[in-house]
Design a protein around this motif. Structure first.
Motif, PDB file in Angstrom:
ATOM      1  N   ASN A   1       4.705  11.134 -13.600  1.00 47.54           N
ATOM      2  CA  ASN A   1       4.305  10.169 -14.622  1.00 47.54           C
ATOM      3  C   ASN A   1       2.984   9.485 -14.270  1.00 47.54           C
ATOM      4  O   ASN A   1       2.212   9.138 -15.164  1.00 47.54           O
ATOM      5  CB  ASN A   1       5.385   9.118 -14.823  1.00 47.54           C
ATOM      6  CG  ASN A   1       6.596   9.672 -15.528  1.00 47.54           C
ATOM      7  OD1 ASN A   1       6.543  10.739 -16.136  1.00 47.54           O
ATOM      8  ND2 ASN A   1       7.692   8.952 -15.431  1.00 47.54           N
ATOM      9  N   ALA A   2       2.720   9.285 -12.987  1.00 49.91           N
ATOM     10  CA  ALA A   2       1.469   8.651 -12.577  1.00 49.91           C
ATOM     11  C   ALA A   2       0.290   9.548 -12.917  1.00 49.91           C
ATOM     12  O   ALA A   2      -0.749   9.067 -13.405  1.00 49.91           O
ATOM     13  CB  ALA A   2       1.488   8.345 -11.092  1.00 49.91           C
ATOM     14  N   ALA A   3       0.420  10.841 -12.685  1.00 47.43           N
ATOM     15  CA  ALA A   3      -0.661  11.763 -13.028  1.00 47.43           C
ATOM     16  C   ALA A   3      -0.908  11.772 -14.532  1.00 47.43           C
ATOM     17  O   ALA A   3      -2.068  11.757 -14.981  1.00 47.43           O
ATOM     18  CB  ALA A   3      -0.324  13.164 -12.539  1.00 47.43           C
TER      19      ALA A   3
ATOM     20  N   VAL B   1       0.844  -1.203   0.000  1.00 40.09           N
ATOM     21  CA  VAL B   1       0.000   0.000   0.000  1.00 40.09           C
ATOM     22  C   VAL B   1       0.876   1.248   0.000  1.00 40.09           C
ATOM     23  O   VAL B   1       0.640   2.190  -0.766  1.00 40.09           O
ATOM     24  CB  VAL B   1      -0.977  -0.011   1.200  1.00 40.09           C
ATOM     25  CG1 VAL B   1      -1.684   1.319   1.348  1.00 40.09           C
ATOM     26  CG2 VAL B   1      -1.981  -1.142   1.040  1.00 40.09           C
ATOM     27  N   LEU B   2       1.887   1.262   0.839  1.00 42.01           N
ATOM     28  CA  LEU B   2       2.792   2.413   0.898  1.00 42.01           C
ATOM     29  C   LEU B   2       3.536   2.598  -0.425  1.00 42.01           C
ATOM     30  O   LEU B   2       3.670   3.721  -0.918  1.00 42.01           O
ATOM     31  CB  LEU B   2       3.783   2.245   2.044  1.00 42.01           C
ATOM     32  CG  LEU B   2       4.752   3.398   2.267  1.00 42.01           C
ATOM     33  CD1 LEU B   2       3.998   4.666   2.643  1.00 42.01           C
ATOM     34  CD2 LEU B   2       5.743   3.039   3.357  1.00 42.01           C
ATOM     35  N   ALA B   3       3.998   1.515  -1.028  1.00 44.50           N
ATOM     36  CA  ALA B   3       4.686   1.603  -2.317  1.00 44.50           C
ATOM     37  C   ALA B   3       3.740   2.113  -3.398  1.00 44.50           C
ATOM     38  O   ALA B   3       4.144   2.896  -4.271  1.00 44.50           O
ATOM     39  CB  ALA B   3       5.254   0.243  -2.712  1.00 44.50           C
ATOM     40  N   GLY B   4       2.488   1.713  -3.351  1.00 45.04           N
ATOM     41  CA  GLY B   4       1.504   2.206  -4.312  1.00 45.04           C
ATOM     42  C   GLY B   4       1.247   3.689  -4.158  1.00 45.04           C
ATOM     43  O   GLY B   4       1.128   4.422  -5.147  1.00 45.04           O
ATOM     44  N   ILE B   5       1.186   4.158  -2.922  1.00 47.76           N
ATOM     45  CA  ILE B   5       0.991   5.589  -2.671  1.00 47.76           C
ATOM     46  C   ILE B   5       2.191   6.377  -3.168  1.00 47.76           C
ATOM     47  O   ILE B   5       2.044   7.421  -3.809  1.00 47.76           O
ATOM     48  CB  ILE B   5       0.727   5.836  -1.172  1.00 47.76           C
ATOM     49  CG1 ILE B   5      -0.643   5.292  -0.787  1.00 47.76           C
ATOM     50  CG2 ILE B   5       0.826   7.318  -0.837  1.00 47.76           C
ATOM     51  CD1 ILE B   5      -0.910   5.273   0.698  1.00 47.76           C
ATOM     52  N   VAL B   6       3.388   5.873  -2.907  1.00 51.18           N
ATOM     53  CA  VAL B   6       4.601   6.542  -3.392  1.00 51.18           C
ATOM     54  C   VAL B   6       4.614   6.578  -4.917  1.00 51.18           C
ATOM     55  O   VAL B   6       4.956   7.594  -5.526  1.00 51.18           O
ATOM     56  CB  VAL B   6       5.867   5.853  -2.832  1.00 51.18           C
ATOM     57  CG1 VAL B   6       7.118   6.336  -3.526  1.00 51.18           C
ATOM     58  CG2 VAL B   6       5.974   6.084  -1.333  1.00 51.18           C
ATOM     59  N   ALA B   7       4.209   5.481  -5.556  1.00 52.47           N
ATOM     60  CA  ALA B   7       4.187   5.438  -7.018  1.00 52.47           C
ATOM     61  C   ALA B   7       3.172   6.414  -7.590  1.00 52.47           C
ATOM     62  O   ALA B   7       3.398   7.015  -8.638  1.00 52.47           O
ATOM     63  CB  ALA B   7       3.883   4.021  -7.493  1.00 52.47           C
ATOM     64  N   LEU B   8       2.068   6.617  -6.901  1.00 55.22           N
ATOM     65  CA  LEU B   8       1.035   7.527  -7.396  1.00 55.22           C
ATOM     66  C   LEU B   8       1.395   8.998  -7.219  1.00 55.22           C
ATOM     67  O   LEU B   8       0.722   9.861  -7.774  1.00 55.22           O
ATOM     68  CB  LEU B   8      -0.297   7.230  -6.713  1.00 55.22           C
ATOM     69  CG  LEU B   8      -0.995   5.962  -7.184  1.00 55.22           C
ATOM     70  CD1 LEU B   8      -2.197   5.664  -6.311  1.00 55.22           C
ATOM     71  CD2 LEU B   8      -1.395   6.072  -8.637  1.00 55.22           C
TER      72      LEU B   8
ATOM     73  N   CYS C   1      -0.267   9.341 -16.589  1.00 54.05           N
ATOM     74  CA  CYS C   1      -0.827   8.037 -16.942  1.00 54.05           C
ATOM     75  C   CYS C   1      -2.315   7.980 -16.601  1.00 54.05           C
ATOM     76  O   CYS C   1      -3.127   7.510 -17.399  1.00 54.05           O
ATOM     77  CB  CYS C   1      -0.075   6.924 -16.218  1.00 54.05           C
ATOM     78  SG  CYS C   1      -0.749   5.277 -16.502  1.00 54.05           S
ATOM     79  N   VAL C   2      -2.676   8.473 -15.427  1.00 53.22           N
ATOM     80  CA  VAL C   2      -4.068   8.414 -14.996  1.00 53.22           C
ATOM     81  C   VAL C   2      -4.936   9.346 -15.843  1.00 53.22           C
ATOM     82  O   VAL C   2      -6.041   8.989 -16.261  1.00 53.22           O
ATOM     83  CB  VAL C   2      -4.178   8.757 -13.493  1.00 53.22           C
ATOM     84  CG1 VAL C   2      -5.618   8.920 -13.069  1.00 53.22           C
ATOM     85  CG2 VAL C   2      -3.511   7.673 -12.661  1.00 53.22           C
ATOM     86  N   GLU C   3      -4.438  10.562 -16.128  1.00 51.54           N
ATOM     87  CA  GLU C   3      -5.251  11.527 -16.863  1.00 51.54           C
ATOM     88  C   GLU C   3      -5.293  11.271 -18.358  1.00 51.54           C
ATOM     89  O   GLU C   3      -6.346  11.334 -18.976  1.00 51.54           O
ATOM     90  CB  GLU C   3      -4.734  12.941 -16.607  1.00 51.54           C
ATOM     91  CG  GLU C   3      -5.150  13.471 -15.259  1.00 51.54           C
ATOM     92  CD  GLU C   3      -4.888  14.949 -15.129  1.00 51.54           C
ATOM     93  OE1 GLU C   3      -5.027  15.673 -16.130  1.00 51.54           O
ATOM     94  OE2 GLU C   3      -4.525  15.368 -14.034  1.00 51.54           O
ATOM     95  N   TYR C   4      -4.141  11.041 -18.971  1.00 53.89           N
ATOM     96  CA  TYR C   4      -4.069  10.970 -20.427  1.00 53.89           C
ATOM     97  C   TYR C   4      -3.804   9.581 -20.975  1.00 53.89           C
ATOM     98  O   TYR C   4      -3.905   9.361 -22.178  1.00 53.89           O
ATOM     99  CB  TYR C   4      -2.980  11.927 -20.952  1.00 53.89           C
ATOM    100  CG  TYR C   4      -3.174  13.341 -20.485  1.00 53.89           C
ATOM    101  CD1 TYR C   4      -4.276  14.082 -20.904  1.00 53.89           C
ATOM    102  CD2 TYR C   4      -2.265  13.934 -19.621  1.00 53.89           C
ATOM    103  CE1 TYR C   4      -4.457  15.387 -20.466  1.00 53.89           C
ATOM    104  CE2 TYR C   4      -2.439  15.234 -19.187  1.00 53.89           C
ATOM    105  CZ  TYR C   4      -3.540  15.955 -19.616  1.00 53.89           C
ATOM    106  OH  TYR C   4      -3.715  17.237 -19.174  1.00 53.89           O
ATOM    107  N   GLY C   5      -3.408   8.678 -20.148  1.00 53.17           N
ATOM    108  CA  GLY C   5      -3.159   7.317 -20.588  1.00 53.17           C
ATOM    109  C   GLY C   5      -1.806   7.105 -21.239  1.00 53.17           C
ATOM    110  O   GLY C   5      -1.558   6.054 -21.827  1.00 53.17           O
TER     111      GLY C   5
ATOM    112  N   ALA D   1       5.911   1.321 -11.441  1.00 55.19           N
ATOM    113  CA  ALA D   1       4.790   1.031 -12.342  1.00 55.19           C
ATOM    114  C   ALA D   1       4.542   2.154 -13.335  1.00 55.19           C
ATOM    115  O   ALA D   1       4.063   1.915 -14.434  1.00 55.19           O
ATOM    116  CB  ALA D   1       3.531   0.751 -11.541  1.00 55.19           C
ATOM    117  N   PHE D   2       4.841   3.376 -12.981  1.00 56.23           N
ATOM    118  CA  PHE D   2       4.538   4.513 -13.853  1.00 56.23           C
ATOM    119  C   PHE D   2       5.766   5.120 -14.482  1.00 56.23           C
ATOM    120  O   PHE D   2       5.750   6.254 -14.933  1.00 56.23           O
ATOM    121  CB  PHE D   2       3.780   5.581 -13.060  1.00 56.23           C
ATOM    122  CG  PHE D   2       2.473   5.079 -12.527  1.00 56.23           C
ATOM    123  CD1 PHE D   2       1.433   4.795 -13.396  1.00 56.23           C
ATOM    124  CD2 PHE D   2       2.287   4.879 -11.178  1.00 56.23           C
ATOM    125  CE1 PHE D   2       0.222   4.318 -12.919  1.00 56.23           C
ATOM    126  CE2 PHE D   2       1.075   4.420 -10.697  1.00 56.23           C
ATOM    127  CZ  PHE D   2       0.041   4.135 -11.558  1.00 56.23           C
TER     128      PHE D   2
END
Length: 118
Positions: free
Chosen positions: A53-55, A42-49, A57-61, A116-117
């Motif tokens: 690049n995560a933003a 969970v902590l690693a996922g929060i750090v990745a987000l 990826c989430v917004e524009y793909g 991941a991102f």
């Protein structure tokens, strides 16, 4: 029952050998690390987000990671098998090796989550 047999049956339990103590300690550590794996993910996922690049990826793909899903599943499967072996092995050397493999597989999975991102 003869006197000797009765005396052996009522004798105090055998003191565990250092190898048995080490095996119990490794099994306990394996269980603790398996329990800490979910909060660490969970902590690693929060750090990745939190990366730029995560933003994107989430917004524009675009800019999403290209790591295939089987890498994630493979590291989880290796960690799970190593955990089972560490909990069930009778020999300390096998338990120690399985514990190290478990830690390594969990670390690989967490690194995959954190990148991941990229």
């Amino acid at each position: 029952m003869s006197h000797e047999t009765r005396a052996r049956a009522t004798a105090s339990p055998a003191v565990p050998s250092p190898a048995e103590k080490a095996g119990r300690r490794l099994r306990k550590l394996s269980l603790i690390w398996a329990g800490l794996f979910v909060p660490a993910t969970v902590l690693a996922g929060i750090v990745a987000l939190t990366t730029e690049n995560a933003a994107r990826c989430v917004e524009y793909g675009d800019g999403c990671g290209s790591t295939p899903g089987y890498a994630y599943l493979g590291s989880l499967a290796v960690a799970a098998v190593a955990f089972v072996v560490a909990q069930g092995a009778a020999r300390t050397t096998v338990t120690r090796t399985a514990f190290r493999v478990q830690l390594g597989a969990e670390a690989v999975f967490l690194m995959l989550v954190m990148t991941a991102f990229e």
